[in-house]
Design a protein around this motif. Sequence first.
Motif, short mmCIF file in Angstrom:
data_model
loop_
_atom_site.label_atom_id
_atom_site.label_comp_id
_atom_site.label_asym_id
_atom_site.label_seq_id
_atom_site.Cartn_x
_atom_site.Cartn_y
_atom_site.Cartn_z
N ASN A 99 63.43 71.67 35.11
CA ASN A 99 63.13 72.14 36.45
C ASN A 99 61.70 72.68 36.54
N GLU A 123 67.36 68.72 40.02
CA GLU A 123 67.90 68.77 41.39
C GLU A 123 68.38 67.40 41.86
N LYS A 183 62.17 66.89 45.16
CA LYS A 183 63.07 67.66 44.31
C LYS A 183 62.72 67.45 42.84
#
Length: 186
Positions: free
Chosen positions: A69, A44, A40
């Motif tokens: 991200n 996340e 991840k």
Amino acid sequence: MTIKKTLLAALAVGVLSVSTLTLSAQTDPMVGGAAMYPTKTIVENAVNSPIHTTLVAAVKAAGLVDTLNSAGPFTVFAPTNDAFAKLPAGTVDTLVKPENKATLTKILTYHVVAGRISSKELSAWIKKGHGKYEMKTVSGGTLTATKVGGKIMLTDEKGGMATVTIADVFQSNGVIHVIDTVLMPN
């Protein structure tokens, strides 16, 4: 070797491989009681950490979710909720206001260094640098890393210090090192 021994050996290797995979799956580091998964992204994983809710709210307010991200890689020195609580009363509430977005962004990106830097690499660089190592942050500031009593310490440009309390929480786009104090740029 007989066919029976060959099959038993293959079976043993297969069992060992499955056991190794099972152990690997169980070794995802825990942060605040939540597992952090290397598959991840930084964001996340951070949203699942109960000790990083203030940091996540600040990242959202600063508009940095998409950045953290992205592919990176990034090294994030992630202050806990307790670290934010050490700031003077009202500081966080003031910083997350839209009119203070630039200041908040500068503080948050001061906690980010380009690249994926493990604690082992950082320790080696500190040793090579005769006890300290200076890192350029994404905000353009400098963090100085040292080791005190076997722990990695970070000193900000104002002389404030943070201790890495959980190191090497690897993510798909970098690594997080949990710290106990919010670092401040000049």
